[in-house]
Design a protein around this motif. Structure first.
Motif, short mmCIF file in Angstrom:
data_model
loop_
_atom_site.label_atom_id
_atom_site.label_comp_id
_atom_site.label_asym_id
_atom_site.label_seq_id
_atom_site.Cartn_x
_atom_site.Cartn_y
_atom_site.Cartn_z
N HIS A 165 0.87 -1.19 0.00
CA HIS A 165 0.00 0.00 0.00
C HIS A 165 0.91 1.24 0.00
CE1 HIS A 165 -3.65 -2.33 0.63
NE2 HIS A 165 -2.99 -3.05 1.52
N SER A 166 1.55 1.49 -1.13
CA SER A 166 2.58 2.53 -1.19
C SER A 166 2.11 3.73 -2.02
CB SER A 166 3.84 1.93 -1.84
OG SER A 166 3.52 1.47 -3.13
N GLY A 167 2.90 4.78 -1.99
CA GLY A 167 2.59 5.96 -2.82
C GLY A 167 1.45 6.76 -2.22
N PRO A 168 1.12 7.90 -2.85
CA PRO A 168 0.11 8.79 -2.26
C PRO A 168 -1.29 8.15 -2.23
CG PRO A 168 0.82 9.60 -4.42
CD PRO A 168 1.75 8.48 -4.05
N LEU A 169 -1.54 7.15 -3.08
CA LEU A 169 -2.85 6.51 -3.05
C LEU A 169 -2.84 5.23 -2.22
CD1 LEU A 169 -4.00 7.08 -6.74
CD2 LEU A 169 -4.42 8.48 -4.72
N LEU A 170 -1.71 4.94 -1.62
CA LEU A 170 -1.58 3.73 -0.79
C LEU A 170 -1.88 2.46 -1.57
CD1 LEU A 170 -3.19 6.13 1.27
CD2 LEU A 170 -1.63 4.82 2.67
N PHE A 215 -4.67 -10.45 -6.53
CA PHE A 215 -5.56 -9.34 -6.87
C PHE A 215 -4.81 -8.03 -6.68
CE2 PHE A 215 -8.20 -12.95 -5.97
CZ PHE A 215 -9.16 -12.87 -6.95
N ARG A 216 -5.28 -7.01 -7.38
CA ARG A 216 -4.58 -5.72 -7.30
C ARG A 216 -4.68 -5.14 -5.89
NH1 ARG A 216 -7.25 -0.91 -10.34
NH2 ARG A 216 -8.47 -1.28 -8.48
N THR A 217 -3.58 -4.61 -5.39
CA THR A 217 -3.61 -3.91 -4.10
C THR A 217 -4.59 -2.75 -4.21
OG1 THR A 217 -1.25 -4.38 -3.88
CG2 THR A 217 -2.21 -2.80 -2.34
N PRO A 218 -5.62 -2.69 -3.37
CA PRO A 218 -6.54 -1.55 -3.46
C PRO A 218 -5.95 -0.30 -2.81
CG PRO A 218 -7.43 -3.27 -2.00
CD PRO A 218 -6.04 -3.68 -2.37
N SER A 219 -6.33 0.85 -3.32
CA SER A 219 -6.02 2.12 -2.65
C SER A 219 -6.72 2.11 -1.31
CB SER A 219 -6.54 3.28 -3.50
OG SER A 219 -6.50 4.47 -2.73
N LEU A 220 -6.10 2.71 -0.30
CA LEU A 220 -6.76 2.77 1.01
C LEU A 220 -7.36 4.14 1.30
CD1 LEU A 220 -4.29 0.62 3.17
CD2 LEU A 220 -6.34 -0.11 1.93
N ARG A 221 -7.40 5.00 0.29
CA ARG A 221 -8.03 6.31 0.48
C ARG A 221 -9.50 6.11 0.89
NH1 ARG A 221 -5.42 11.33 0.27
NH2 ARG A 221 -3.29 10.87 -0.34
N ASN A 222 -9.93 6.76 1.97
CA ASN A 222 -11.31 6.68 2.47
C ASN A 222 -11.76 5.25 2.74
OD1 ASN A 222 -11.64 9.56 2.06
ND2 ASN A 222 -11.81 9.09 -0.12
N VAL A 223 -10.81 4.38 3.04
CA VAL A 223 -11.14 2.96 3.15
C VAL A 223 -12.13 2.68 4.28
CG1 VAL A 223 -9.21 2.29 4.67
CG2 VAL A 223 -10.14 0.63 3.03
N ALA A 224 -12.18 3.59 5.27
CA ALA A 224 -13.10 3.36 6.38
C ALA A 224 -14.57 3.41 5.94
CB ALA A 224 -12.85 4.40 7.49
#
Ligand code: HEC
Ligand code: HEC
Length: 507
Positions: free
Chosen positions: A287-292, A345-354
């Protein structure tokens, strides 16, 4: 902590440059945490600023059921701004469904569930998105110019300028998502008898025949002079423009940390969670980079529920039920054919993941904590998983295709067939052999974290929520040019069919 793979090098390169800034500015910065750079306009398609005419047109199209064969579902039904730009369901019901969130069910006859969880679309207009879908089957392989690998037999038209615009060609041709069944409408029939191009042309014609849309396309595109010039590619481009602007979220507490380099914008727990995320817990290697997200593919043994993607060769269900089906979802392997990609599977972005649950490609986890804990011992979590705990939406009316491509078409399932049909949802998990295949592919090594550490990680994940998500439902238009009812229904609408539960659980 996890099996070493080339992505670690890539993540390190991506993250490297922000280190010095962060350490210099941060009073409470944990030593050595390499944070990504903050997002800027130029990181997005259209440099973050497509023309307002294009965005408004895209907004109408996104929420207008006119793009669906039976005019009963829009993009916004499954990517609902009030449900975190997903649908609040583990696995959704596509066209033929009614209602939203927990109350969605089949009002018309459908052939089954959508096999994968509807992903959130936060920051989907960021240029770093080069692969789309949980398995990345739509991909930009180009260096300078767009070079698409597409899941359709037909190539996409020339002149598309983003993978996001290319993505918009696919939901509308999927029978189960938007197109509908053979014999029900001209889009589904065009798709079945003449293929993709004919289906896209049918939809473009429909849109062009609406005067208000024709005027909006003429206003938005220099090369559209009359309704006759409207093509699906322009619909797709407008949808991409809208998604780029509407779903951009880079104003969370985490963004303030990225901009300032100091963690005082976070609660003490979230700051500890950040340190774990970028340190001992190893989360940031994927979960890297600005989009995690590293936009790469990893097998982490998330349980599979639902009908799967027709992968594998296990005939167990077929023998048991007499109904022909392969029920696995082998993920990235089905795109590359590389055994290392089985169940990746593709690593999902964690933005707003909650706010985007349920989580995982199959929606197997309905609590964020359970999803995070799954990472601690993925194989054990897979073994312990009980599919009965997941509430899949009701299928009140299910039909089955009988007689192949002949005239007999689809018939409703009788009660016996219905019962075995519903057993599909938990079949893979119940089979030690099929579950074992998912476990054998797992790439995550077990990780020891205390309850307090898990709780801190969760606090950090909460800090990724942008306040914008709480009010985003106001972007649903109150009416759309087709005259159909927009979907989802606009916020505050009296005939609201949504669940009364608060969906956005913001801190
Ligand atoms: C029936 C529900 C449904 C509808 C309707 C729908 N989608 Fe989706 N969308 C999904 C699912 C499920 C996926 C993931 C599919 C997969 O990975 O195999 C997806 C994936 C996507 C993605 C890729 C996201 C990513 O992170 O890779 C985008 C973008 C998207 N949809 C936009 C749209 C647009 C635009 C429309 C309307 C033209 C639309 N969707 C209609 C369910 C839906
Ligand atoms: C080896 C790469 C890898 C590491 C390390 C990793 N993840 Fe993940 N994570 C993934 C992948 C891949 C998925 C999606 C899996 C799927 O859907 O099958 C995922 C899914 C998630 C999700 C669900 C997101 C969603 O939208 O469904 C969360 C939350 C999450 N990870 C948090 C974490 C945290 C917290 C850590 C550190 C403890 C972590 N991850 C470590 C690869 C990784």
């Amino acid at each position: 902590m996890f099996t070493a793979k080339p992505f670690i090098t890539r993540a390190a390169v991506l993250l490297g440059c922000a280190t010095i800034v962060f350490l210099a500015a941060g009073t409470e910065a944990p030593e050595g945490v390499p944070l990504p750079d903050p997002l800027a306009d130029e990181d997005f398609l259209f440099d973050g600023a497509p023309s307002p005419a294009l965005v408004d047109l895209g907004r109408d199209l996104f929420f207008d059921p006119i793009l669906s064969g039976n005019r009963n579902i829009s993009c916004g039904t499954c990517h609902d701004p009030s449900l975190g730009t997903s649908d609040g369901l583990p696995l959704g019901i596509g066209e033929g469904g009614a209602g939203a969130g927990a109350e969605r069910r089949t009002s018309d006859a459908v052939t089954g569930r959508v096999p994968r969880n509807s992903p959130a679309l936060w920051n989907i207009g960021a240029r770093e998105y080069r692969v789309m879908f949980h398995d990345g089957r739509l991909e930009d392989l180009g260096n300078d110019a767009l070079n698409l690998r597409v899941p359709s037999v037909a190539p996409l038209p020339d002149g598309l300028d983003s993978v996001l615009a290319a993505q918009a060609f696919f939901p509308v041709t999927s029978a189960i998502e938007m197109a509908g069944q053979r014999g029900e409408n001209e889009v589904a029939d065009a798709m079945l008898t003449q293929g993709f191009n004919a289906a896209w042309a049918e939809i473009a014609q429909r849109v062009a025949a609406t005067d208000e849309y024709a005027a909006a396309f003429i206003a938005a595109y220099a090369d559209v002079e009359s309704a006759d010039d409207i093509q699906y590619a322009q619909i797709a481009q407008a949808l991409a423009a809208f998604q780029t602007v509407a779903f951009r979220t880079d104003d969370s507490a985490f963004d303030q940390v990225l901009a300032s380099g100091d963690t005082s914008h976070l609660s003490a727990k979230a700051a500890d969670g950040l340190e774990l995320f970028y340190g001992k817990a190893g989360c940031a290697s994927c979960h890297s980079g600005p989009l995690l997200t590293d936009h790469a593919f990893h097998a982490i043994a998330v349980p599979q529920i639902g009908p799967g993607k027709g992968h594998g060769r296990d005939a167990g269900y077929w023998e048991m039920s007499g109904m022909m089906a392969f029920l696995e979802d082998e993920g990235r392997y089905r795109v590359t054919g590389d055994p290392d990609d089985l169940f990746a599977f593709r690593t999902p972005s964690l933005r707003n993941v909650a706010v985007t649950g349920p989580w995982g490609h199959s929606g197997a986890f309905d609590a964020l904590e359970a999803m995070v804990r799954h990472h601690l011992n993925a194989v054990q979590s897979l073994e312990d998983f009980d599919p009965g705990q997941i509430e899949l939406p009701q299928l009140d009316r299910i039909i089955d295709q009988t007689g192949g491509q002949s005239a007999s078409g689809y018939t409703e399932l009788d009660s016996t067939r219905r019962a075995v049909f519903l057993q599909r949802d938990g079949f893979v998990q119940a089979s030690p052999r099929l579950r074992g295949r998912i476990a054998a592919a797992n790439d995550l090594q077990p990780l020891n974290l205390s309850d307090a550490e898990v709780s801190n990680l969760l606090a950090f994940l909460e800090s990724l929520t942008d306040p914008k998500v709480a009010t985003l439902s106001s972007i649903v238009p109150t009416s759309v040019p087709s005259g159909l009812q927009p979907q989802p229904q606009p916020a505050g609408s009296l005939s609201q069919t949504k669940t009364s539960e608060p969906v956005l659980n913001l801190p």
